[in-house]
Design a protein around this motif. Sequence first.
Motif, PDB file in Angstrom:
ATOM      1  N   UNK A   1       0.826  -1.199   0.000  1.00 26.05           N
ATOM      2  CA  UNK A   1       0.000   0.000   0.000  1.00 26.05           C
ATOM      3  C   UNK A   1       0.866   1.257   0.000  1.00 26.05           C
ATOM      4  N   UNK A   2       0.428   2.268  -0.743  1.00 22.43           N
ATOM      5  CA  UNK A   2       1.016   3.595  -0.636  1.00 22.43           C
ATOM      6  C   UNK A   2       2.361   3.794  -1.304  1.00 22.43           C
TER       7      UNK A   2
ATOM      8  N   UNK B   1      -1.604  -4.223  -5.334  1.00 20.11           N
ATOM      9  CA  UNK B   1      -1.136  -2.863  -5.108  1.00 20.11           C
ATOM     10  C   UNK B   1      -2.341  -1.985  -4.812  1.00 20.11           C
ATOM     11  N   UNK B   2      -2.305  -1.302  -3.670  1.00 21.07           N
ATOM     12  CA  UNK B   2      -3.433  -0.471  -3.276  1.00 21.07           C
ATOM     13  C   UNK B   2      -3.012   0.941  -2.936  1.00 21.07           C
TER      14      UNK B   2
ATOM     15  N   UNK C   1      -4.968  -4.398  -8.900  1.00 20.29           N
ATOM     16  CA  UNK C   1      -4.643  -2.980  -8.779  1.00 20.29           C
ATOM     17  C   UNK C   1      -5.864  -2.261  -8.229  1.00 20.29           C
ATOM     18  N   UNK C   2      -5.755  -1.671  -7.029  1.00 21.84           N
ATOM     19  CA  UNK C   2      -6.884  -1.043  -6.365  1.00 21.84           C
ATOM     20  C   UNK C   2      -6.588   0.416  -6.022  1.00 21.84           C
TER      21      UNK C   2
ATOM     22  N   UNK D   1      -6.281 -10.964 -13.607  1.00 16.15           N
ATOM     23  CA  UNK D   1      -6.073  -9.519 -13.544  1.00 16.15           C
ATOM     24  C   UNK D   1      -7.346  -8.845 -13.065  1.00 16.15           C
ATOM     25  N   UNK D   2      -7.233  -8.101 -11.942  1.00 13.43           N
ATOM     26  CA  UNK D   2      -8.368  -7.358 -11.385  1.00 13.43           C
ATOM     27  C   UNK D   2      -7.954  -5.902 -11.225  1.00 13.43           C
ATOM     28  N   UNK D   3      -8.738  -5.003 -11.797  1.00 15.12           N
ATOM     29  CA  UNK D   3      -8.440  -3.567 -11.747  1.00 15.12           C
ATOM     30  C   UNK D   3      -9.665  -2.825 -11.238  1.00 15.12           C
TER      31      UNK D   3
END
Length: 269
Positions: free
Chosen positions: A30-31, A53-54, A84-85, A107-109
């Motif tokens: 994160x970040x 990844x957030x 990817x959030x 793959x999630x976006x």
Amino acid sequence: MEISLKEAEWLQKYIVSVHRMHKLQRLVLYGLKNTEILFWFLHRLPNLKSLTLGSCQLKSIWAPASLISRDKIGVVMQLKELELKSLLSLEEIGFEHDPLLQRIERLVISRCMKLTNLASSIVSYNYITHLEVRNCRSLRNLMTSSTAKSLVQLTTMKVFLCEMIVEIVAENGEEKVQEIEFRQLKSLELVSLKNLTSFSSSEKCDFKFPLLESLVVSECPQMKKFSKVQSAPNLKKVHVVAGEKDKWYWEGDLNDTLQKHFTHQVRIR
């Protein structure tokens, strides 16, 4: 392991001697503000399978050549899942630049507001089986026809709440693709896409879905047809509410079903 930027910087600074973390399979970061720490981790995780990844301040996911040495790239080729959030600055994922990303299977976006396309037309998605895109308001289409032709392993596709999307597969002016076969696709969900007019507006491309069994088209008021030419022999109904199997329509033909259902729905509204 789930860590934020502060812990990631601490690890990079004080545990330089750690070259490999062989057992770690799932990592959530994160970040992050750049890809340097990201690839520092990836080169030490030879068996990493899932990466999330957030809320990272990244314009692209791929690493410049200065961060990748050819003798190291092989150690991170186990990565299968990428999520990817809320990457609000993300403008490109970078599939065309990085062989690591090209081997992703899931793959999630979600909430990547500046992302205008998933990849350039030269990218092949030969490994992806699950593709899910949610709440990416700058997307006008999901992919070009040449990229869609490479989705030979895709079994599930979900597109939700992308308000600017007009079509899922856009015709590539440079390549005249006459046939696209989603040979493994079994489930397709198109939900809350208020500007979606069709799956593809191509007048000459023949879309084939030999295994498609589940189709959800919900809250897509502008959608009057699926595509000009399409074949889906196993499809016998169109669900109109995601998650509710008892609400469906069928008029003997996919395009007829969409036209009659949504024309009726808009008239009632």
